[in-house]
Scaffold this motif. Structure first.
Motif, PDB file in Angstrom:
ATOM      1  N   LEU A   1       7.494  -6.969   2.119  1.00  0.00           N
ATOM      2  CA  LEU A   1       7.344  -5.700   1.412  1.00  0.00           C
ATOM      3  C   LEU A   1       6.071  -5.006   1.878  1.00  0.00           C
ATOM      4  O   LEU A   1       5.078  -5.658   2.217  1.00  0.00           O
ATOM      5  CB  LEU A   1       7.277  -5.923  -0.095  1.00  0.00           C
ATOM      6  N   SER A   2       6.110  -3.689   1.856  1.00  0.00           N
ATOM      7  CA  SER A   2       4.941  -2.882   2.199  1.00  0.00           C
ATOM      8  C   SER A   2       4.662  -1.901   1.081  1.00  0.00           C
ATOM      9  O   SER A   2       5.587  -1.473   0.372  1.00  0.00           O
ATOM     10  CB  SER A   2       5.186  -2.106   3.498  1.00  0.00           C
ATOM     11  N   CYS A   3       3.402  -1.541   0.933  1.00  0.00           N
ATOM     12  CA  CYS A   3       3.010  -0.535  -0.052  1.00  0.00           C
ATOM     13  C   CYS A   3       1.926   0.323   0.577  1.00  0.00           C
ATOM     14  O   CYS A   3       0.817  -0.158   0.819  1.00  0.00           O
ATOM     15  CB  CYS A   3       2.524  -1.194  -1.323  1.00  0.00           C
ATOM     16  N   ALA A   4       2.259   1.576   0.825  1.00  0.00           N
ATOM     17  CA  ALA A   4       1.311   2.511   1.408  1.00  0.00           C
ATOM     18  C   ALA A   4       0.629   3.305   0.302  1.00  0.00           C
ATOM     19  O   ALA A   4       1.296   3.860  -0.574  1.00  0.00           O
ATOM     20  CB  ALA A   4       2.036   3.456   2.356  1.00  0.00           C
ATOM     21  N   ALA A   5      -0.685   3.343   0.351  1.00  0.00           N
ATOM     22  CA  ALA A   5      -1.466   4.038  -0.659  1.00  0.00           C
ATOM     23  C   ALA A   5      -2.061   5.312  -0.081  1.00  0.00           C
ATOM     24  O   ALA A   5      -2.425   5.364   1.096  1.00  0.00           O
ATOM     25  CB  ALA A   5      -2.582   3.133  -1.170  1.00  0.00           C
ATOM     26  N   SER A   6      -2.184   6.320  -0.913  1.00  0.00           N
ATOM     27  CA  SER A   6      -2.802   7.573  -0.486  1.00  0.00           C
ATOM     28  C   SER A   6      -3.543   8.182  -1.658  1.00  0.00           C
ATOM     29  O   SER A   6      -3.287   7.851  -2.824  1.00  0.00           O
ATOM     30  CB  SER A   6      -1.739   8.549   0.030  1.00  0.00           C
ATOM     31  N   GLY A   7      -4.485   9.047  -1.368  1.00  0.00           N
ATOM     32  CA  GLY A   7      -5.185   9.776  -2.403  1.00  0.00           C
ATOM     33  C   GLY A   7      -6.618   9.361  -2.647  1.00  0.00           C
ATOM     34  O   GLY A   7      -7.349  10.020  -3.395  1.00  0.00           O
ATOM     35  N   ARG A   8      -7.024   8.224  -2.038  1.00  0.00           N
ATOM     36  CA  ARG A   8      -8.425   7.820  -2.169  1.00  0.00           C
ATOM     37  C   ARG A   8      -8.711   6.751  -1.115  1.00  0.00           C
ATOM     38  O   ARG A   8      -7.778   6.151  -0.573  1.00  0.00           O
ATOM     39  CB  ARG A   8      -8.693   7.257  -3.575  1.00  0.00           C
ATOM     40  N   PRO A   9      -9.976   6.444  -0.855  1.00  0.00           N
ATOM     41  CA  PRO A   9     -10.290   5.354   0.065  1.00  0.00           C
ATOM     42  C   PRO A   9      -9.700   4.047  -0.428  1.00  0.00           C
ATOM     43  O   PRO A   9      -9.673   3.775  -1.624  1.00  0.00           O
ATOM     44  CB  PRO A   9     -11.829   5.308   0.036  1.00  0.00           C
ATOM     45  N   PHE A  10      -9.216   3.247   0.492  1.00  0.00           N
ATOM     46  CA  PHE A  10      -8.392   2.087   0.141  1.00  0.00           C
ATOM     47  C   PHE A  10      -9.171   0.783   0.068  1.00  0.00           C
ATOM     48  O   PHE A  10      -8.933  -0.044  -0.805  1.00  0.00           O
ATOM     49  CB  PHE A  10      -7.293   1.982   1.209  1.00  0.00           C
ATOM     50  N   SER A  11     -10.106   0.584   0.956  1.00  0.00           N
ATOM     51  CA  SER A  11     -10.650  -0.742   1.196  1.00  0.00           C
ATOM     52  C   SER A  11     -11.385  -1.346   0.006  1.00  0.00           C
ATOM     53  O   SER A  11     -11.437  -2.565  -0.132  1.00  0.00           O
ATOM     54  CB  SER A  11     -11.577  -0.716   2.411  1.00  0.00           C
ATOM     55  N   SER A  12     -11.972  -0.557  -0.873  1.00  0.00           N
ATOM     56  CA  SER A  12     -12.778  -1.110  -1.957  1.00  0.00           C
ATOM     57  C   SER A  12     -11.996  -1.326  -3.249  1.00  0.00           C
ATOM     58  O   SER A  12     -12.578  -1.661  -4.284  1.00  0.00           O
ATOM     59  CB  SER A  12     -13.973  -0.198  -2.231  1.00  0.00           C
ATOM     60  N   TYR A  13     -10.690  -1.153  -3.197  1.00  0.00           N
ATOM     61  CA  TYR A  13      -9.873  -1.284  -4.401  1.00  0.00           C
ATOM     62  C   TYR A  13      -8.966  -2.502  -4.340  1.00  0.00           C
ATOM     63  O   TYR A  13      -8.378  -2.814  -3.305  1.00  0.00           O
ATOM     64  CB  TYR A  13      -9.016  -0.037  -4.612  1.00  0.00           C
ATOM     65  N   THR A  14      -8.853  -3.145  -5.489  1.00  0.00           N
ATOM     66  CA  THR A  14      -7.884  -4.219  -5.657  1.00  0.00           C
ATOM     67  C   THR A  14      -6.469  -3.665  -5.497  1.00  0.00           C
ATOM     68  O   THR A  14      -6.180  -2.543  -5.929  1.00  0.00           O
ATOM     69  CB  THR A  14      -8.028  -4.826  -7.062  1.00  0.00           C
ATOM     70  N   MET A  15      -5.613  -4.473  -4.899  1.00  0.00           N
ATOM     71  CA  MET A  15      -4.195  -4.136  -4.814  1.00  0.00           C
ATOM     72  C   MET A  15      -3.399  -5.363  -5.250  1.00  0.00           C
ATOM     73  O   MET A  15      -3.777  -6.492  -4.948  1.00  0.00           O
ATOM     74  CB  MET A  15      -3.798  -3.754  -3.392  1.00  0.00           C
ATOM     75  N   ALA A  16      -2.313  -5.131  -5.957  1.00  0.00           N
ATOM     76  CA  ALA A  16      -1.533  -6.247  -6.493  1.00  0.00           C
ATOM     77  C   ALA A  16      -0.046  -5.968  -6.410  1.00  0.00           C
ATOM     78  O   ALA A  16       0.389  -4.819  -6.257  1.00  0.00           O
ATOM     79  CB  ALA A  16      -1.932  -6.512  -7.942  1.00  0.00           C
ATOM     80  N   TRP A  17       0.706  -7.051  -6.529  1.00  0.00           N
ATOM     81  CA  TRP A  17       2.159  -6.977  -6.634  1.00  0.00           C
ATOM     82  C   TRP A  17       2.593  -7.616  -7.948  1.00  0.00           C
ATOM     83  O   TRP A  17       2.088  -8.676  -8.331  1.00  0.00           O
ATOM     84  CB  TRP A  17       2.834  -7.710  -5.474  1.00  0.00           C
ATOM     85  N   PHE A  18       3.515  -6.965  -8.603  1.00  0.00           N
ATOM     86  CA  PHE A  18       4.163  -7.480  -9.799  1.00  0.00           C
ATOM     87  C   PHE A  18       5.666  -7.434  -9.571  1.00  0.00           C
ATOM     88  O   PHE A  18       6.148  -6.795  -8.640  1.00  0.00           O
ATOM     89  CB  PHE A  18       3.809  -6.615 -11.017  1.00  0.00           C
ATOM     90  N   ARG A  19       6.412  -8.094 -10.448  1.00  0.00           N
ATOM     91  CA  ARG A  19       7.867  -8.015 -10.376  1.00  0.00           C
ATOM     92  C   ARG A  19       8.459  -8.026 -11.774  1.00  0.00           C
ATOM     93  O   ARG A  19       7.824  -8.496 -12.720  1.00  0.00           O
ATOM     94  CB  ARG A  19       8.450  -9.147  -9.535  1.00  0.00           C
ATOM     95  N   GLN A  20       9.685  -7.517 -11.865  1.00  0.00           N
ATOM     96  CA  GLN A  20      10.335  -7.420 -13.171  1.00  0.00           C
ATOM     97  C   GLN A  20      11.836  -7.609 -13.023  1.00  0.00           C
ATOM     98  O   GLN A  20      12.467  -7.049 -12.116  1.00  0.00           O
ATOM     99  CB  GLN A  20      10.042  -6.062 -13.809  1.00  0.00           C
ATOM    100  N   THR A  21      12.395  -8.385 -13.935  1.00  0.00           N
ATOM    101  CA  THR A  21      13.844  -8.563 -14.017  1.00  0.00           C
ATOM    102  C   THR A  21      14.321  -7.967 -15.338  1.00  0.00           C
ATOM    103  O   THR A  21      13.530  -7.823 -16.280  1.00  0.00           O
ATOM    104  CB  THR A  21      14.228 -10.038 -13.922  1.00  0.00           C
ATOM    105  N   PRO A  22      15.588  -7.596 -15.422  1.00  0.00           N
ATOM    106  CA  PRO A  22      16.095  -6.954 -16.644  1.00  0.00           C
ATOM    107  C   PRO A  22      15.834  -7.792 -17.883  1.00  0.00           C
ATOM    108  O   PRO A  22      16.083  -8.999 -17.906  1.00  0.00           O
ATOM    109  CB  PRO A  22      17.597  -6.819 -16.365  1.00  0.00           C
TER     110      PRO A  22
END
Length: 123
Positions: free
Chosen positions: A19-40
């Motif tokens: 999976l990929s997640c592209a971020a935009s709107g602010r500088p990226f390197s100093s921010y935490t990034m995470a993945w979550f998931r959800q089932t019905p």
């Protein structure tokens, strides 16, 4: 901040998917990034977090099978999923907090969410 997730699909048990997640709107390197998931019918659950390129943490259910990584030059975070199991079937979301620095792994720690990408693992 906008997050655009991609890469989901249908895969057989034991197979890989990235999976990929592209971020935009602010500088990226100093921010935490995470993945979550959800089932019905279930709450969104934590999968993996990247506090920096070398500082990561995983849910026990995916440890040793999933790898989170980031390319700061491309403002993109990845989730490499190997040895997939049917119970990994879910909608996967990338997430980012409003504040820079290290944040927790609870859903409420994150303010920005991607649109979700479906991962289906067949047995």
């Amino acid at each position: 901040v906008q997050l655009q997730a991609s890469g989901g699909g249908l895969v057989q048990a034991g197979g890989p998917l990235r999976l990929s997640c592209a971020a935009s709107g602010r500088p990226f390197s100093s921010y935490t990034m995470a993945w979550f998931r959800q089932t019905p019918g279930k709450e969104r659950e934590f999968v993996a977090v990247s506090w920096s390129a070398s500082n990561t943490y995983y849910a026990d259910s995916v440890k040793g099978r999933f790898t989170i990584s980031r390319d700061n030059a491309k403002n993109t975070v990845y989730l490499q999923m190997d040895s997939l199991k049917p119970e990994d079937t879910a909608i996967y979301y990338c997430a980012a907090p409003r504040s820079s620095g290290r944040v927790g792994v609870r859903e409420y720690d994150y303010n920005y969410w991607g649109q979700g990408t479906q991962v289906t693992v067949s047995s």
